[in-house]
Each structure stands twice: as C-alpha cells, then as structure tokens.
Scaffold this motif. Structure first.
Motif, mmCIF file in Angstrom:
data_model
loop_
_atom_site.group_PDB
_atom_site.id
_atom_site.type_symbol
_atom_site.label_atom_id
_atom_site.label_comp_id
_atom_site.label_asym_id
_atom_site.label_seq_id
_atom_site.Cartn_x
_atom_site.Cartn_y
_atom_site.Cartn_z
ATOM 1 N N GLY A 1 -4.798 -5.523 -14.755
ATOM 2 C CA GLY A 1 -6.243 -5.534 -14.932
ATOM 3 C C GLY A 1 -6.927 -4.669 -13.902
ATOM 4 N N LEU A 2 -8.233 -4.846 -13.821
ATOM 5 C CA LEU A 2 -9.058 -4.107 -12.868
ATOM 6 C C LEU A 2 -9.356 -5.008 -11.676
ATOM 7 C CD1 LEU A 2 -10.843 -1.631 -12.161
ATOM 8 C CD2 LEU A 2 -12.691 -2.749 -13.459
ATOM 9 N N VAL A 3 -9.117 -4.502 -10.482
ATOM 10 C CA VAL A 3 -9.338 -5.291 -9.269
ATOM 11 C C VAL A 3 -9.944 -4.381 -8.202
ATOM 12 C CG1 VAL A 3 -6.968 -4.905 -8.471
ATOM 13 C CG2 VAL A 3 -8.253 -6.866 -7.600
ATOM 14 N N GLN A 4 -10.778 -4.936 -7.361
ATOM 15 C CA GLN A 4 -11.370 -4.154 -6.283
ATOM 16 C C GLN A 4 -10.377 -4.008 -5.125
ATOM 17 O OE1 GLN A 4 -15.085 -6.074 -5.203
ATOM 18 N NE2 GLN A 4 -16.221 -4.632 -6.472
ATOM 19 N N ALA A 5 -10.522 -2.928 -4.401
ATOM 20 C CA ALA A 5 -9.676 -2.714 -3.229
ATOM 21 C C ALA A 5 -9.796 -3.903 -2.281
ATOM 22 C CB ALA A 5 -10.084 -1.429 -2.521
ATOM 23 N N GLY A 6 -8.653 -4.336 -1.768
ATOM 24 C CA GLY A 6 -8.612 -5.505 -0.902
ATOM 25 C C GLY A 6 -8.379 -6.806 -1.637
ATOM 26 N N GLY A 7 -8.455 -6.761 -2.949
ATOM 27 C CA GLY A 7 -8.275 -7.961 -3.758
ATOM 28 C C GLY A 7 -6.821 -8.237 -4.076
ATOM 29 N N SER A 8 -6.619 -9.211 -4.962
ATOM 30 C CA SER A 8 -5.269 -9.650 -5.324
ATOM 31 C C SER A 8 -5.105 -9.701 -6.830
ATOM 32 C CB SER A 8 -4.992 -11.042 -4.737
ATOM 33 O OG SER A 8 -5.033 -11.020 -3.326
ATOM 34 N N LEU A 9 -3.842 -9.594 -7.236
ATOM 35 C CA LEU A 9 -3.493 -9.664 -8.651
ATOM 36 C C LEU A 9 -2.059 -10.150 -8.730
ATOM 37 C CD1 LEU A 9 -5.167 -8.793 -11.181
ATOM 38 C CD2 LEU A 9 -3.862 -6.661 -11.179
ATOM 39 N N ARG A 10 -1.732 -10.925 -9.764
ATOM 40 C CA ARG A 10 -0.353 -11.354 -9.943
ATOM 41 C C ARG A 10 0.154 -10.887 -11.292
ATOM 42 N NH1 ARG A 10 2.630 -17.276 -10.113
ATOM 43 N NH2 ARG A 10 1.713 -17.334 -12.221
ATOM 44 N N LEU A 11 1.236 -10.133 -11.269
ATOM 45 C CA LEU A 11 1.884 -9.693 -12.492
ATOM 46 C C LEU A 11 3.013 -10.659 -12.842
ATOM 47 C CD1 LEU A 11 2.180 -5.844 -11.852
ATOM 48 C CD2 LEU A 11 0.248 -7.168 -12.736
ATOM 49 N N SER A 12 3.231 -10.832 -14.135
ATOM 50 C CA SER A 12 4.293 -11.703 -14.613
ATOM 51 C C SER A 12 5.232 -10.932 -15.530
ATOM 52 C CB SER A 12 3.716 -12.888 -15.390
ATOM 53 O OG SER A 12 2.871 -13.663 -14.574
ATOM 54 N N GLN B 1 3.295 -10.696 -6.782
ATOM 55 C CA GLN B 1 2.007 -11.022 -6.174
ATOM 56 C C GLN B 1 1.549 -9.816 -5.371
ATOM 57 O OE1 GLN B 1 0.058 -13.871 -6.451
ATOM 58 N NE2 GLN B 1 -1.456 -12.657 -5.327
ATOM 59 N N MET B 2 0.403 -9.284 -5.749
ATOM 60 C CA MET B 2 -0.133 -8.083 -5.113
ATOM 61 C C MET B 2 -1.367 -8.473 -4.314
ATOM 62 S SD MET B 2 0.125 -5.781 -8.597
ATOM 63 C CE MET B 2 -0.503 -4.299 -7.840
ATOM 64 N N ASN B 3 -1.290 -8.352 -3.006
ATOM 65 C CA ASN B 3 -2.417 -8.655 -2.127
ATOM 66 C C ASN B 3 -2.865 -7.396 -1.407
ATOM 67 O OD1 ASN B 3 -2.182 -11.413 -2.786
ATOM 68 N ND2 ASN B 3 -0.783 -11.788 -1.081
ATOM 69 N N SER B 4 -4.088 -7.413 -0.941
ATOM 70 C CA SER B 4 -4.641 -6.267 -0.195
ATOM 71 C C SER B 4 -4.392 -4.963 -0.947
ATOM 72 C CB SER B 4 -4.020 -6.198 1.208
ATOM 73 O OG SER B 4 -4.233 -7.401 1.920
ATOM 74 N N VAL B 5 -4.711 -4.959 -2.216
ATOM 75 C CA VAL B 5 -4.422 -3.783 -3.030
ATOM 76 C C VAL B 5 -5.288 -2.603 -2.609
ATOM 77 C CG1 VAL B 5 -3.581 -5.114 -4.990
ATOM 78 C CG2 VAL B 5 -6.008 -4.523 -4.842
ATOM 79 N N TRP C 1 14.018 -2.254 -20.007
ATOM 80 C CA TRP C 1 12.629 -2.012 -19.591
ATOM 81 C C TRP C 1 11.693 -2.879 -20.424
ATOM 82 C CZ3 TRP C 1 11.312 0.848 -15.451
ATOM 83 C CH2 TRP C 1 12.191 1.830 -15.001
ATOM 84 N N GLY C 2 10.671 -3.368 -19.763
ATOM 85 C CA GLY C 2 9.587 -4.003 -20.490
ATOM 86 C C GLY C 2 8.495 -2.970 -20.709
ATOM 87 N N GLN C 3 7.480 -3.349 -21.465
ATOM 88 C CA GLN C 3 6.352 -2.438 -21.627
ATOM 89 C C GLN C 3 5.518 -2.488 -20.348
ATOM 90 O OE1 GLN C 3 5.957 -5.514 -22.122
ATOM 91 N NE2 GLN C 3 3.818 -6.007 -21.864
ATOM 92 N N GLY C 4 4.742 -1.520 -20.082
ATOM 93 C CA GLY C 4 3.961 -1.491 -18.857
ATOM 94 C C GLY C 4 2.702 -2.334 -18.952
ATOM 95 N N THR C 5 2.214 -2.725 -17.803
ATOM 96 C CA THR C 5 0.917 -3.395 -17.710
ATOM 97 C C THR C 5 0.086 -2.618 -16.700
ATOM 98 O OG1 THR C 5 -0.198 -5.535 -17.368
ATOM 99 C CG2 THR C 5 1.700 -5.076 -15.959
ATOM 100 N N GLN C 6 -1.137 -2.259 -17.095
ATOM 101 C CA GLN C 6 -1.956 -1.365 -16.274
ATOM 102 C C GLN C 6 -2.645 -2.119 -15.141
ATOM 103 O OE1 GLN C 6 -2.365 2.061 -16.489
ATOM 104 N NE2 GLN C 6 -3.596 1.891 -14.621
ATOM 105 N N VAL C 7 -2.526 -1.572 -13.953
ATOM 106 C CA VAL C 7 -3.252 -2.079 -12.792
ATOM 107 C C VAL C 7 -4.169 -0.964 -12.301
ATOM 108 C CG1 VAL C 7 -3.088 -2.862 -10.398
ATOM 109 C CG2 VAL C 7 -1.450 -3.690 -12.108
ATOM 110 N N THR C 8 -5.448 -1.252 -12.226
ATOM 111 C CA THR C 8 -6.415 -0.275 -11.752
ATOM 112 C C THR C 8 -7.168 -0.873 -10.567
ATOM 113 O OG1 THR C 8 -6.688 0.631 -13.978
ATOM 114 C CG2 THR C 8 -8.387 1.161 -12.357
ATOM 115 N N VAL C 9 -7.121 -0.178 -9.438
ATOM 116 C CA VAL C 9 -7.786 -0.652 -8.226
ATOM 117 C C VAL C 9 -8.989 0.241 -7.954
ATOM 118 C CG1 VAL C 9 -7.545 -1.188 -5.787
ATOM 119 C CG2 VAL C 9 -5.579 -1.456 -7.325
ATOM 120 N N SER C 10 -10.168 -0.353 -7.934
ATOM 121 C CA SER C 10 -11.389 0.406 -7.678
ATOM 122 C C SER C 10 -11.722 0.381 -6.191
ATOM 123 C CB SER C 10 -12.541 -0.167 -8.483
ATOM 124 O OG SER C 10 -12.803 -1.493 -8.084
ATOM 125 N N SER C 11 -12.278 1.481 -5.720
ATOM 126 C CA SER C 11 -12.611 1.578 -4.288
ATOM 127 C C SER C 11 -14.021 1.114 -4.018
ATOM 128 C CB SER C 11 -12.434 3.018 -3.819
ATOM 129 O OG SER C 11 -13.224 3.892 -4.600
#
Length: 121
Positions: A9-20, A81-85, A111-121
């Motif tokens: 998903g879309l997350v702001q810089a410094g935020g967190s995201l968890r991929l499964s 688990q992605m922290n401080s992105v 391989w699995g299909q990809g999942t998009q991670v977008t980090v906004s500044s």
C-alpha cells in the motif's frame, strides 16, 4: 507450491507496513522463504529470508534494523514487518521460496505475485 503476497500500500516515510505471504501446496518441500523487491528501472534484489524448518534468518544491509521477517509455520505464513520506511523502499515486493536455498534470484523455485509498496516523502 503457491505463494500469495499481500499487504502492500501507500505509507508515509517513517511509517510501518506489514506484508504477508501465504504458502500452499507442498510446503514440506521448502527450505526457506524470502522477500525480494524490484523498483522501477532497477533489478530485483534480495530483502530478507527465513528458514522454513529451521530458525535461520538474514536481511539485506539496506533494511537491517528496520525490516523483520517472521513466520507462522502452522498457518503457512511468512511476514515482513517494515518499520521506519524510506522513499527508497518503494518497490514491488515479491514473496519467493526455494527447496535448497534462496540466496539469489537463480535459487528461487517458486515466486508469488508482487505487492506494491509506495513510500511518500
């Protein structure tokens, strides 16, 4: 073996995201599961890996201390688990698995299909 990645998903810089990553099929044949990522115009690169039936884990230097890989073998799940992105973490993230090793792209058997991670500044 089939792999299904989710959680991007879309997350702001410094935020967190968890991929499964949900694994199904002959998971007993797996040695390790990993996450790779590919940014636009760049080669696919290793992010982190974890042993399927052993406790070994490792991560790329660029994400060490920020990303943590884990697993729930009973549920056939692997997480990232992605922290401080950072904006440079923006990429398509792929779940991957190998029967012998999963150190490089050439080692990957599934391989699995990809999942998009977008980090906004």
């Amino acid at each position: 073996v089939q792999l299904q990645a989710s959680g991007g998903g879309l997350v702001q810089a410094g935020g967190s995201l968890r991929l499964s990553c949900a694994a199904s099929g002959r998971t007993d044949s797996l040695y390790a599961v990993a996450w790779f990522r590919q940014a636009p115009g760049k080669e696919r690169e290793f992010v982190a890996k974890i042993g399927w039936s052993n406790p070994y884990m490792d991560a790329a230097g660029s994400v060490k201390g920020r990303f943590t890989i884990s697993k729930d073998k009973a549920q056939n799940m692997v997480y990232l688990q992605m922290n401080s992105v950072k904006p440079e973490d923006t990429a398509l993230y792929y779940c991957a698995a190998g029967r012998i090793r999963v150190d490089t792209i050439s080692d990957v058997d599934y391989w699995g299909q990809g999942t998009q991670v977008t980090v906004s500044s």
